[in-house]
Scaffold this active site. Sequence first.
Site, PDB file in Angstrom:
ATOM      1  CG  ASN A   6      -6.525  27.169   6.724  1.00 18.67           C
ATOM      2  OD1 ASN A   6      -5.844  26.284   6.193  1.00 18.67           O
ATOM      3  ND2 ASN A   6      -5.997  28.258   7.250  1.00 18.67           N
ATOM      4  CE  LYS A   8      -5.238  27.540  10.714  1.00 15.94           C
ATOM      5  NZ  LYS A   8      -5.051  28.399  11.871  1.00 15.94           N
ATOM      6  CG  HIS A  89      -3.227  32.238   7.527  1.00 16.88           C
ATOM      7  ND1 HIS A  89      -2.619  32.096   8.737  1.00 16.88           N
ATOM      8  CD2 HIS A  89      -4.513  31.831   7.697  1.00 16.88           C
ATOM      9  CE1 HIS A  89      -3.499  31.623   9.622  1.00 16.88           C
ATOM     10  NE2 HIS A  89      -4.657  31.448   8.997  1.00 16.88           N
ATOM     11  CD  GLU A  91      -1.719  29.568  11.422  1.00 18.30           C
ATOM     12  OE1 GLU A  91      -1.708  28.757  10.471  1.00 18.30           O
ATOM     13  OE2 GLU A  91      -2.603  29.567  12.298  1.00 18.30           O
ATOM     14  CD  GLU A 161      -8.114  34.075   8.988  1.00 18.55           C
ATOM     15  OE1 GLU A 161      -8.924  33.203   9.290  1.00 18.55           O
ATOM     16  OE2 GLU A 161      -6.932  33.839   8.729  1.00 18.55           O
ATOM     17  N   GLY A 167      -7.025  30.581  16.491  1.00 16.81           N
ATOM     18  CA  GLY A 167      -6.629  29.422  17.298  1.00 16.81           C
ATOM     19  C   GLY A 167      -6.590  29.673  18.794  1.00 16.81           C
ATOM     20  CB  SER A 202     -11.729  31.389  17.892  1.00 14.20           C
ATOM     21  OG  SER A 202     -10.359  31.256  18.226  1.00 14.20           O
ATOM     22  N   GLY A 223     -10.666  27.337  10.878  1.00 12.75           N
ATOM     23  CA  GLY A 223      -9.465  26.522  11.067  1.00 12.75           C
ATOM     24  C   GLY A 223      -9.781  25.323  11.944  1.00 12.75           C
ATOM     25  N   GLY A 224      -9.514  25.452  13.242  1.00  9.99           N
ATOM     26  CA  GLY A 224      -9.646  24.332  14.190  1.00  9.99           C
ATOM     27  C   GLY A 224     -10.941  23.539  14.069  1.00  9.99           C
TER      28      GLY A 224
HETATM   29  P1  PGA Z   1      -9.078  29.033  13.802  1.00 11.44           P
HETATM   30  O1  PGA Z   1      -8.187  29.362  12.524  1.00 11.44           O
HETATM   31  O2  PGA Z   1     -10.490  28.836  13.319  1.00 11.44           O
HETATM   32  O3  PGA Z   1      -8.489  27.763  14.362  1.00 11.44           O
HETATM   33  O4  PGA Z   1      -8.963  30.182  14.726  1.00 11.44           O
HETATM   34  C1  PGA Z   1      -8.630  30.267  11.543  1.00 11.44           C
HETATM   35  C2  PGA Z   1      -7.564  30.480  10.506  1.00 11.44           C
HETATM   36  O5  PGA Z   1      -6.371  30.457  10.841  1.00 11.44           O
HETATM   37  O6  PGA Z   1      -7.869  30.662   9.325  1.00 11.44           O
END
Ligand code: PGA
Length: 242
Positions: A6, A8, A89, A91, A161, A167, A202, A223-224
């Site tokens: 992802n 983002k 999600h 966010e 999640e 994050g 994470s 994500g990151g």
């Molecule tokens: P992250 O994000 O790996 O940076 O924690 C995961 C996500 O939001 O899908």
Amino acid sequence: MYVFANLKMNCTDDVVSRYISHFDNFDFSGTEFVLCPSFVSLYRARDILNEHFSICAQNVNNAGAGSFTGEVSASMLASVGVKYCLVGHSERRTLFAETDVHIRQKIEQCLASGIVPVLCVGETKAEKDAGDTCEVLKKQIFSALDGLDLSNLHKLILAYEPVWAIGTGVTASTADIEYAVGVLSDAVRGLGVNCAFLYGGSINTDNFAEISKVRGIDGLLIGGASLDIDKLSSIIKGLNNE
Ligand code: PGA
């Protein structure tokens, strides 16, 4: 094993092109790699999509078509080869005020266009501390699927999640993940839907292997760490070798 990357609101089109050339002809023996770039780059991979390399949208509008300036419909996504779409999600729930009703409508739009929804659910830190994880996850799932005709759905993906792990550098323990997947499987049992379960929050090069082995986990939502193409590649290679 699924690996969802992802991106983002990161990566301009030239960077996404770099991902696509890097992963074209990559060895994905044990994995399905699913790139989730922004809307503007979704079409990029359409000529090289195959059973090991798919594209996922990060969002979709909850209506089918109409005067919704700036929005993107599920049929538009399908027309550029999108196979999956993230829905709900955290966010989007928190920063864009997405409600349970929107989420259910978005899943409905995905189903109508043959897109597999990836429903993201997870509790906040306060909910976890209050011992409400099970209740929160069930409520998110039931409200997202309420009243939907799932008979044409060949697959539903549920991503656990936890909001407190996204994050933050804090990953859920393997026990937390196994517990949550148990709750999710119980919630969908009896719906007659083929489900796969992801974990996101994470994930990095140090913890992916342990998480991927948690009972019931079919894939990772990253994500990151997916913003570093070398880290992402080494996670995929590590999963291939398992
Ligand atoms: P992250 O994000 O790996 O940076 O924690 C995961 C996500 O939001 O899908």
